[in-house]
Design a protein around this motif. Structure first.
Motif, PDB file in Angstrom:
ATOM      1  N   ASP A 159     -36.158 174.863 -17.079  1.00 16.18           N
ATOM      2  CA  ASP A 159     -36.170 176.248 -17.375  1.00 16.18           C
ATOM      3  C   ASP A 159     -34.956 176.858 -16.981  1.00 16.18           C
ATOM      4  O   ASP A 159     -34.190 176.703 -16.093  1.00 16.18           O
ATOM      5  CB  ASP A 159     -37.209 176.819 -15.989  1.00 16.18           C
ATOM      6  CG  ASP A 159     -37.639 178.079 -16.349  1.00 16.18           C
ATOM      7  OD1 ASP A 159     -36.735 178.855 -16.476  1.00 16.18           O
ATOM      8  OD2 ASP A 159     -38.665 178.615 -16.177  1.00 16.18           O
ATOM      9  N   GLY A 165     -33.844 176.432 -25.565  1.00 15.63           N
ATOM     10  CA  GLY A 165     -34.691 177.160 -26.383  1.00 15.63           C
ATOM     11  C   GLY A 165     -34.638 176.539 -27.757  1.00 15.63           C
ATOM     12  O   GLY A 165     -35.247 176.916 -28.748  1.00 15.63           O
ATOM     13  N   GLY A 198     -34.271 177.996 -32.680  1.00 18.53           N
ATOM     14  CA  GLY A 198     -33.819 176.737 -32.190  1.00 18.53           C
ATOM     15  C   GLY A 198     -34.070 175.467 -32.757  1.00 18.53           C
ATOM     16  O   GLY A 198     -33.067 174.620 -32.849  1.00 18.53           O
TER      17      GLY A 198
HETATM   18  P1  NAD Z   1     -39.576 181.377 -29.891  1.00 16.43           P
HETATM   19  O1  NAD Z   1     -40.313 182.048 -29.168  1.00 16.43           O
HETATM   20  O2  NAD Z   1     -40.055 180.796 -31.168  1.00 16.43           O
HETATM   21  O3  NAD Z   1     -38.801 180.231 -28.964  1.00 16.43           O
HETATM   22  C1  NAD Z   1     -38.311 180.526 -27.573  1.00 16.43           C
HETATM   23  C2  NAD Z   1     -38.235 179.154 -27.198  1.00 16.43           C
HETATM   24  O4  NAD Z   1     -37.473 179.437 -25.786  1.00 16.43           O
HETATM   25  C3  NAD Z   1     -39.383 178.048 -26.806  1.00 16.43           C
HETATM   26  O5  NAD Z   1     -38.959 177.058 -27.078  1.00 16.43           O
HETATM   27  C4  NAD Z   1     -39.671 178.311 -25.458  1.00 16.43           C
HETATM   28  O6  NAD Z   1     -40.302 177.083 -24.791  1.00 16.43           O
HETATM   29  C5  NAD Z   1     -38.218 178.525 -24.771  1.00 16.43           C
HETATM   30  N1  NAD Z   1     -38.118 179.078 -23.695  1.00 16.43           N
HETATM   31  C6  NAD Z   1     -39.003 180.366 -23.211  1.00 16.43           C
HETATM   32  N2  NAD Z   1     -38.774 180.566 -21.842  1.00 16.43           N
HETATM   33  C7  NAD Z   1     -37.742 179.506 -21.511  1.00 16.43           C
HETATM   34  C8  NAD Z   1     -37.250 179.242 -19.961  1.00 16.43           C
HETATM   35  N3  NAD Z   1     -37.620 180.008 -19.071  1.00 16.43           N
HETATM   36  N4  NAD Z   1     -36.546 178.111 -19.982  1.00 16.43           N
HETATM   37  C9  NAD Z   1     -36.386 177.371 -21.154  1.00 16.43           C
HETATM   38  N5  NAD Z   1     -36.985 177.441 -22.415  1.00 16.43           N
HETATM   39  C10 NAD Z   1     -37.376 178.554 -22.534  1.00 16.43           C
HETATM   40  O7  NAD Z   1     -38.288 182.424 -30.218  1.00 16.43           O
HETATM   41  P2  NAD Z   1     -37.500 182.492 -31.789  1.00 16.43           P
HETATM   42  O8  NAD Z   1     -38.021 183.224 -32.437  1.00 16.43           O
HETATM   43  O9  NAD Z   1     -36.961 181.069 -31.998  1.00 16.43           O
HETATM   44  O10 NAD Z   1     -36.214 183.304 -31.156  1.00 16.43           O
HETATM   45  C11 NAD Z   1     -34.942 182.517 -30.602  1.00 16.43           C
HETATM   46  C12 NAD Z   1     -34.064 183.373 -29.970  1.00 16.43           C
HETATM   47  O11 NAD Z   1     -33.647 184.157 -31.180  1.00 16.43           O
HETATM   48  C13 NAD Z   1     -34.548 184.617 -28.866  1.00 16.43           C
HETATM   49  O12 NAD Z   1     -33.341 184.648 -28.032  1.00 16.43           O
HETATM   50  C14 NAD Z   1     -34.688 185.771 -29.937  1.00 16.43           C
HETATM   51  O13 NAD Z   1     -34.498 186.701 -29.056  1.00 16.43           O
HETATM   52  C15 NAD Z   1     -33.635 185.551 -30.906  1.00 16.43           C
HETATM   53  N6  NAD Z   1     -33.840 186.263 -32.374  1.00 16.43           N
HETATM   54  C16 NAD Z   1     -35.291 186.074 -32.999  1.00 16.43           C
HETATM   55  C17 NAD Z   1     -35.371 186.580 -33.949  1.00 16.43           C
HETATM   56  C18 NAD Z   1     -36.512 186.358 -34.567  1.00 16.43           C
HETATM   57  O14 NAD Z   1     -37.092 187.110 -35.848  1.00 16.43           O
HETATM   58  N7  NAD Z   1     -37.592 185.471 -34.534  1.00 16.43           N
HETATM   59  C19 NAD Z   1     -34.537 187.598 -34.737  1.00 16.43           C
HETATM   60  C20 NAD Z   1     -33.303 187.566 -33.939  1.00 16.43           C
HETATM   61  C21 NAD Z   1     -32.971 187.170 -32.573  1.00 16.43           C
END
Ligand code: NAD
Ligand code: TDX
Length: 338
Positions: A59, A7, A13
């Motif tokens: 994936d 991700g 990420g």
């Molecule tokens: P995001 O939606 O911006 O990014 C998710 C990434 O995962 C994308 O690049 C997407 O292409 C990739 N992805 C999705 N499904 C996939 C799959 N099946 N295989 C491979 N790649 C895949 O999310 P984010 O906001 O950067 O969050 C990242 C992590 O942090 C998540 O696990 C989320 O639960 C956690 N998180 C987010 C926050 C927040 O405020 N955004 C806070 C705490 C925790």
């Protein structure tokens, strides 16, 4: 250290990849991302030629496609890959279960088979459910997820725990509060409101606008994950948060003020079903045990973030038009024959 970052093309990420290449140039980062609508390689254009960085489109539910990556002797897996937007999970829960639960389980299996030294699951404070006006989530707060998104993250957390208890896999789980900063997909509160305000469009505030989130600058989250990778005690969960509780109206008003736009743009709309009222994190464990401290304070961090979106309108336009999705084909299509 060879690190598999899943991700890594998403919001947190990609910030993490930049952070690690800057802070630990001796490490090798393999970014495995399937590039859903939320994955954007534009975020990583500045580092794509770095010799210690590699991108692989894969994936996390595809075991056989992941296997060659694990055969490259991975030391650490950091799992960011997820479906991350609560509103989408209400419309389409299936993909959340598939990626967040089955994808995590697939990675855990491979991590176990290839005996990785550490598996870090990037989780969220949302697994604890919601708070009333007082109190904080600690690591021992029972899981009580309220949305399909948070339920899928809680399911993944329990699998990570189970692989530790049952198979002895060395794991950590981090549970962070809401992040803000560069490269956030404009479906989330802050970039969405910035975009609408700049276009003089209405700002859709759910319910009464008094739901509270505990905001943390994304780089401080990256720093916490880096510490957990290196110093986290095996099997432990670490909460991460900066004690910056703000209600949504406060956040939206700051954006309007900074952009010089009128409050009349605020429009109250029907509430999100199951909308958690308040999140607030007790981060004393990671502070005292690992010495983590956030560097950014909310007041300056949010202003810097608003300015970042202002000076990166081209990035935003590409995301909004979907143009960023052509980049993969342009950059990798011929080389990979896809
Ligand atoms: P995001 O939606 O911006 O990014 C998710 C990434 O995962 C994308 O690049 C997407 O292409 C990739 N992805 C999705 N499904 C996939 C799959 N099946 N295989 C491979 N790649 C895949 O999310 P984010 O906001 O950067 O969050 C990242 C992590 O942090 C998540 O696990 C989320 O639960 C956690 N998180 C987010 C926050 C927040 O405020 N955004 C806070 C705490 C925790
Ligand atoms: O248009 C909106 N109007 C509105 O009032 C949007 C998109 C959101 N909101 C409200 C809902 C929430 O109370 O703003 C708050 C923040 O909403 P989101 O940005 O959707 O974040 P949230 O639901 O709090 O979840 C985020 O933090 C925890 C991330 O999306 C998750 O991935 C992370 O786990």
């Amino acid at each position: 250290m060879r690190m598999l970052v899943t991700g890594g093309a998403g919001f947190i990420g990609s910030n993490f990849v930049h952070y690690m290449l800057r802070e630990h140039p001796e490490d090798i980062i393999i970014n495995a991302d399937s590039l859903t609508y939320a994955g954007n390689l534009e975020n990583l254009r500045a580092v794509e030629q770095e010799p210690n960085y590699q991108f692989v489109r894969v994936d996390i539910t595809d075991r056989e496609a992941l296997r060659p990556l694990f055969e490259q002797e991975i030391d650490v897996v950091v799992n960011f890959a997820a479906e991350s937007h609560v509103d989408r999970s209400i419309l389409e829960p299936d993909v959340f279960v598939r990626t967040n639960i089955l994808g995590t389980q697939t990675l855990l299996d491979l991590a176990k088979e290839f005996k990785v030294r550490k598996f870090v699951q990037v989780s969220t404070d949302e697994v604890y459910g919601t708070l009333g006006d007082t109190g904080l989530f600690s690591e021992t707060t029972p899981l009580a997820a309220n949305s399909p998104y948070s339920a899928s993250k809680a399911g993944a957390d329990l699998l990570v725990r189970a692989y530790h208890e049952t198979f002895g896999l060395p794991v950590n789980i981090t549970r962070c509060s809401n992040n803000y900063g560069p490269y956030q997909f404009p479906e989330k509160l802050i970039p969405l409101m910035i975009q609408n305000a700049l276009a003089d469009k209405q700002l859709p505030v759910y319910g009464d606008g008094l739901n509270v989130r505990d905001w943390l600058y994304v780089e401080d989250h990256c720093k916490a994950i880096d510490l957990v990778i290196r110093e986290g005690a095996t099997g432990e969960v670490y909460n991460v948060g900066g004690n910056n509780e703000r209600n949504n109206l406060q956040v939206v008003r700051t954006i309007l003020q900074e952009l010089g736009k009128p409050e009349s743009l605020i429009t109250y709309v029907t509430d999100r079903p199951g909308h958690d009222r308040r999140y607030a994190i007790d981060a004393s464990k990671i502070r005292t045990q690992l010495g983590w401290q956030p560097k950014y304070n909310y007041e300056s961090g949010i202003v810097e973030t608003i300015r970042w979106y202002l000076s990166n309108q081209a990035w935003m336009e590409q995301v909004k038009s979907g143009g960023y999705r052509d980049y993969y084909e342009m950059q990798y299509g011929e080389r990979l024959g896809s």
